[in-house]
Design a protein around this motif. Structure first.
Motif, mmCIF file in Angstrom:
data_model
loop_
_atom_site.group_PDB
_atom_site.id
_atom_site.type_symbol
_atom_site.label_atom_id
_atom_site.label_comp_id
_atom_site.label_asym_id
_atom_site.label_seq_id
_atom_site.Cartn_x
_atom_site.Cartn_y
_atom_site.Cartn_z
ATOM 1 N N PRO A 133 0.804 -1.234 0.000
ATOM 2 C CA PRO A 133 0.000 0.000 0.000
ATOM 3 C C PRO A 133 0.830 1.274 0.000
ATOM 4 N N SER A 134 1.942 1.301 0.748
ATOM 5 C CA SER A 134 2.743 2.525 0.810
ATOM 6 C C SER A 134 3.367 2.847 -0.547
ATOM 7 N N ASN A 135 3.841 1.830 -1.246
ATOM 8 C CA ASN A 135 4.446 2.079 -2.559
ATOM 9 C C ASN A 135 3.391 2.414 -3.602
ATOM 10 N N ALA A 137 0.694 4.036 -2.968
ATOM 11 C CA ALA A 137 0.364 5.445 -2.703
ATOM 12 C C ALA A 137 1.400 6.370 -3.322
ATOM 13 N N ASN A 138 2.658 5.956 -3.308
ATOM 14 C CA ASN A 138 3.704 6.761 -3.926
ATOM 15 C C ASN A 138 3.584 6.781 -5.450
#
Length: 429
Positions: A133-135, A137-138
């Motif tokens: 999820p964090s990547n 979002a990036n």
């Protein structure tokens, strides 16, 4: 918004033929039915009359068809009883022979999806940070910007092919980002995906020799990327993740090539065909398109409903590791077992009004298209992100996208998709 509707007489004739065929002779994997969009009566009949069905002879050899939702879930979540090591799709026997002849070796695997535990988990974990999820979002702002660029370049008032101009282009851009692949060569990725999933005479494949040459080009290109990444500091792209992870950095060339093909095809076909399917089905069900334009907050549920209704990968295959009974039938050790996601997603006993496209369903994420269990699609959130962003940008720009003719569909019982989709955008917002 008018779609050229297939004559009812032709659809009725196809259904009559299917119901007149003895069950023992029914081959659900007949590619022509998928291409003609006449597959639906096959699965409706099997769900009602023979939900665990055996085809003794076909171009894929003998195989079992699992067509109901609950039975599919039973197989998909039992990774000990049903192995993926022998391949995750029905393999055309002629194709295997021709690949051996042209490429001088047996059919290559499809990476970690054809591994069983515990090897599967270790290889899957190696690429998971790229689609975390964090990547995602990036990545999202970059995908949104590129989606906007694609849409801003589309012609107004002129017929064009949505598959080529939008669906292929967006997925190529996103795949290039995930691989850190040379951006100017991004359409090679969709070309290679099509070369893998088609047989000669279909898609871009002209001959076995051309197909073999394309795969050698693909593997050579990704081998060079591996060599560059393994000698560079670790990065967040998929190739670097594989090159630097302890579980995958020493994998064989065959395992690496199989993983590359898995990531290319998996990253291409699901998203690409759902983008096209959303435009097609919103036109086929214009009241749903009206609903979406009136309330853009429905984009997310529309995306999930399209993934169910379209079912971009029709099936997944397994091999029984022991004798197992399902639905009163005994599947023997070594038998080929096909989970027809495309049928389970239309199971009337589980999905309400399954043959209707309803973008505001109460449980829109209730579908089988990403699979379940240990082999659930690792990139499902990337696919949903792309589909959501492209539709957010579409609704900002175009009051309507009109489908002006029936699509040409993929000649495949595995990839359930579109080769072309003619559309006209009447005006900008």
């Amino acid at each position: 918004m008018n779609i050229a509707v297939k004559p009812e007489a032709a659809a009725d004739a196809a259904a009559a033929e299917i119901y007149a065929t003895p069950l023992a002779e029914l081959n659900p994997a007949m590619a022509k039915r998928f291409q003609d969009d006449t597959i639906w009566p096959v699965f409706a009949r099997l769900r009602a009359e023979d939900p665990v069905h055996f085809t003794p002879d076909s171009e894929f050899g003998p195989y079992w068809s699992i067509t109901r939702w609950n039975d599919i879930m039973t197989v998909d979540t039992d990774h000990e009883g049903f192995s993926s090591a022998d391949g995750i799709a029905l393999a055309n026997l002629e194709a295997i022979k021709e690949q051996e002849r042209v490429m001088g070796q047996r059919r290559r695997g499809a990476g970690f999806i054809t591994m069983d535990e515990p090897e599967h988990a270790a290889h899957r974990k190696a690429v998971s940070p790229t689609v975390a999820p964090s990547n995602i979002a990036n990545m999202a702002p970059v995908v949104r910007e590129r989606a906007g660029q694609i849409l801003d370049g589309l012609p107004i008032g002129v017929e064009f092919d949505w598959v080529d101009k939008v669906s292929k282009e967006l997925t190529a851009m996103t795949l290039a980002t995930l691989f850190d692949f040379p951006f100017e060569d991004r359409r090679k990725l969709t070309f290679w995906s099509d070369m893998v999933t088609n047989l000669p005479g279909h898609g871009p494949v002209e001959s076995w020799e051309q197909r073999g040459a394309a795969l050698f080009d693909c593997f050579g290109t990704f081998n060079a990327l591996w060599n560059a990444r393994v000698n560079a500091p670790p990065s967040i792209d998929l190739i670097s993740m594989l090159a630097h992870n302890e579980a995958t950095r020493n994998m064989s060339p065959e395992e690496y090539n199989g993983t590359v093909i898995l990531l290319i095809v998996g990253g291409n076909d699901t998203t690409r065909n759902t983008i096209s399917g959303s435009v097609y089905n919103l036109n086929k069900f214009p009241e749903q398109y009206d609903k979406l334009r009136a309330d853009p907050s429905l984009i997310s549920s529309m995306v999930s409903e399209t993934i169910r209704y379209q079912t971009p990968l029709s099936h997944m295959r397994r091999q029984a590791t022991r004798d197992i009974e399902i639905g009163g039938k005994t599947i023997r050790k070594g038998d080929s077992v096909v989970m027809w996601y495309i049928s389970g997603n239309r199971d009337e006993t589980v999905v309400d009004r399954p043959n209707d496209y309803i973008i505001d369903r109460e449980r829109p994420r209730q579908h089988l298209s990403f699979g379940f269990g240990v082999h659930r699609c690792v990139g499902n959130r990337v696919a949903e992100m792309q589909l959501t962003l492209i539709w957010e940008e579409i609704l900002k720009r175009f009051p309507r996208i009109d489908v002006v003719g029936e699509p040409t569909r993929t000649h495949s019982p595995f990839v359930h998709g579109f080769e072309t989709l003619p559309v006209i955008i009447p005006a900008r917002a």
